[in-house]
Design a protein around this motif. Structure first.
Motif: not given
Length: 595
Positions: A294, A297, A300-304
């Motif tokens: 988590d 991601r 990599k700015h693919e999650g929050s």
């Protein structure tokens, strides 16, 4: 680190007992934290002016004075919350009066503002004046009208009298003109005020009243939005033997952001998780166990942060690793002013402290500080009336240009997961030395806490290390604390116990932290002599050449009094448990990976 509570989307659910307490307190909390109405940052109240239905902007602190042919009246006030104001002021008879203003309703399209005022507390009964006011805004004009219960008829019973005010202020807020009328304590004559704000921090003006003639007025004001924005200090990071990365959150306002910095340096463990934890000067706070996938991601700015929180686990952190000896310095300046002993009027004392703190181990601190008196009017005080004065001998301490302010050893830790302990011994403050301690019980995710402190102390001789034989006394208090917001930036505390003079009483106190480090504290202390207001404004000044932290402090409270006095402790247990606690982390969780 043992895994515990699931953080959830922001990490957080309240236990059943806390939820019930929240439902009981929700009406009061909603009232105190309701949105600030537009245009509320008006001119500050003057010591002898009548109240109105509108409060200055949230976070405003002020010091005001008015001068007429009879003398000078001084007052100071705070707006720590949107709907709460507290003022300490001089009256025409008494030197120590307190006014409490509670905005029950903000003005809007659906009706007027409603404000309840309890005024003249702690003084002569002829100066008591409680008010219930309604307020309307009509363009640049603010109208306040209601009733006043004055003198012995207060509080809120007896025959009411009408009271009102009309105030004109243009859109830029630089000028004001007000007309006041109605009975308010000893004030019965109409009054006209004119004011000008040439600078954001200065208000000057004049007033006219038939029984006082022309009155000159001036006020110094401070508002959080007018302060320069200082970058927050970077946390000190330490790596443990088990791979946990620790962040020291002593001065943090956004604890999750600082833990995010630790997160970027953490290495995945064998079970695919990353562990970070916070502490305050070695006192363990909250620990977090996050899924490495988590975090990767999200970086990599693919999650929050919300997605990280769904699988995160939090628990009480263990003792942090030692980072070796650490020596810190600080410089501070304090202006203390307020009513002195009977007949002396308002006095002041301006001091500067230089302190050093050695921390050889986590949870252990040795502190010492010197205090210099820069200026004072303590010589106006009446001689002490007690054989063993509590603080009425202030003049004897102020006459020493430089003296030892404190020299003590402190230790803190967590014997239980939900309990923190602090013990201390030495010269605890300028006037007293001895030993004591403090306990705080706060479940991991709770917004409430119960605290207990107790000390056995002796009076210190002015300007000396020596203690006065036979002057020992015991003081202590039991306190209930409640965080008004999720970030633990606003806290209300109700305490009761034994003061330094052997008298018993209680205190209602509100602390508010603002972004940038500004801290406001407002309190009402109740003893057999009646209530007294205590106001504190603490403004951080930043680091001096990277060597010493510095700050300035304004205190408005009764000075040189023997009743209702507590130890002036520079560090208390809530100062250690709050910064790395659940509230600061949960409230700033959406900034885990940056602002």
């Amino acid at each position: 680190m043992q895994t515990g509570t699931n953080v959830g989307t922001v990490g957080l659910s309240l236990s059943a007992d806390v939820a019930r307490m929240r439902r009981l307190l929700l009406p009061l909390v909603s009232c105190l934290t309701s949105p600030q109405p537009a245009g509320a940052d008006g001119f500050v109240p003057l010591p002898a002016s009548r109240p109105e239905a509108f409060l200055p902007g949230t976070g405003t602190a002020w010091l005001a004075t008015e001068q007429d042919r009879y003398g000078t009246l001084t007052g100071a006030g705070l707006i720590p919350l949107q709907s709460l104001g507290l003022t300490a002021r001089q009256g025409l008879i008494s030197d120590s009066l307190a006014d409490l203003a509670l905005r029950l309703r903000a003005d809007g399209e659906d009706g007027p503002a409603v404000l309840l005022g309890l005024n003249g507390l702690g003084g002569d009964e002829r100066e008591r004046a409680d008010t219930m006011l309604l307020g309307w805004r009509i363009g640049p004009v603010q109208l306040s009208a209601g009733t006043s219960w004055s003198g012995a008829a207060a509080p809120l019973h007896g025959r009411p009298a009408p009271i009102g005010q009309a105030r004109w202020t243009p859109a830029d807020g630089s000028l004001t003109l007000a007309v006041q009328a109605g009975r308010y304590g000893l004030e019965t004559r109409p009054r006209i005020d004119a004011g000008w704000r040439p600078l954001p921090w200065l208000e000057i003006g004049s007033a006219w009243q038939s029984d006082r003639g022309l009155v000159a007025t001036m006020a110094l004001r401070l508002h959080p939005e007018a302060l320069p924005v200082r970058p927050p200090p970077r946390p000190v990071l330490t790596r443990g033997n088990d791979g946990t990365v620790w962040a020291e959150l002593s001065r943090s306002e956004s604890a999750a952001t600082d833990l995010g910095l630790a997160l970027r340096q953490a290495q995945p463990q064998a079970d695919g998780t990353i562990v970070v934890a916070g502490h305050t000067l070695g006192l363990p706070g909250v620990g977090l166990r996050l899924l490495d996938a988590d975090v990767a991601r999200a970086l990599k700015h693919e999650g929050s942060p919300a997605e990280i929180g769904r699988h995160a686990r939090l628990s009480q952190a263990p003792l942090p690793p030692s980072t070796g000896r650490r020596l810190d310095f600080d410089l501070s300046s304090r202006l203390a002013l307020g009513p002195g002993s009977d007949g002396s009027g308002w006095i002041y004392r301006w001091t500067a402290d230089a302190g050093a703190h050695l921390r050889p181990l986590p949870g252990l601190q040795l502190s010492a500080a010197l205090r210099g008196t820069l200026d004072d009017t303590a010589w106006l005080l009446q001689p002490p009336q007690r054989e063993q004065p509590v603080r009425s001998d202030l003049d004897a301490y102020a006459t020493h240009p430089v003296s030892l302010s404190r020299a003590l050893v402190q230790g803190w830790g967590r014997p239980l997961a939900d309990m923190a302990v602090l013990v201390e011994a030495g010269h605890l403050e300028e006037m007293y030395g001895g030993a004591g301690g403090e306990l705080e019980w706060r479940p991991l995710t709770a917004r409430w806490a119960v605290g207990l402190d107790a000390h056995h102390v002796w009076k210190r001789r002015p300007g000396s290390w020596r203690l006065v034989r036979g002057s020992d006394r015991t003081t202590g208090a039991l306190a209930l604390r409640w965080d008004l917001d999720r970030r633990s930036l606003s806290r209300i505390e109700l305490s009761g116990g034994r003061f330094l003079g052997g008298d018993w009483g209680g205190e209602l106190r509100l602390d508010r932290h603002f972004t940038g480090g500004l801290r406001l504290a407002a309190g009402l202390t109740a003893t057999a002599e009646g209530p007294a207001a205590r106001l504190t404004v603490t403004l951080p000044l930043g680091s001096l050449a990277g060597l010493a932290d510095s700050w300035a402090e304004l205190r408005v409270e009764p000075l040189a009094r023997d009743r209702g006095q507590r130890l002036d402790r520079p560090l208390s247990l809530p100062d250690l448990t709050t910064p790395a606690g659940y509230g600061r982390i949960a409230g700033s969780w959406n900034r885990l990976l940056g602002p």
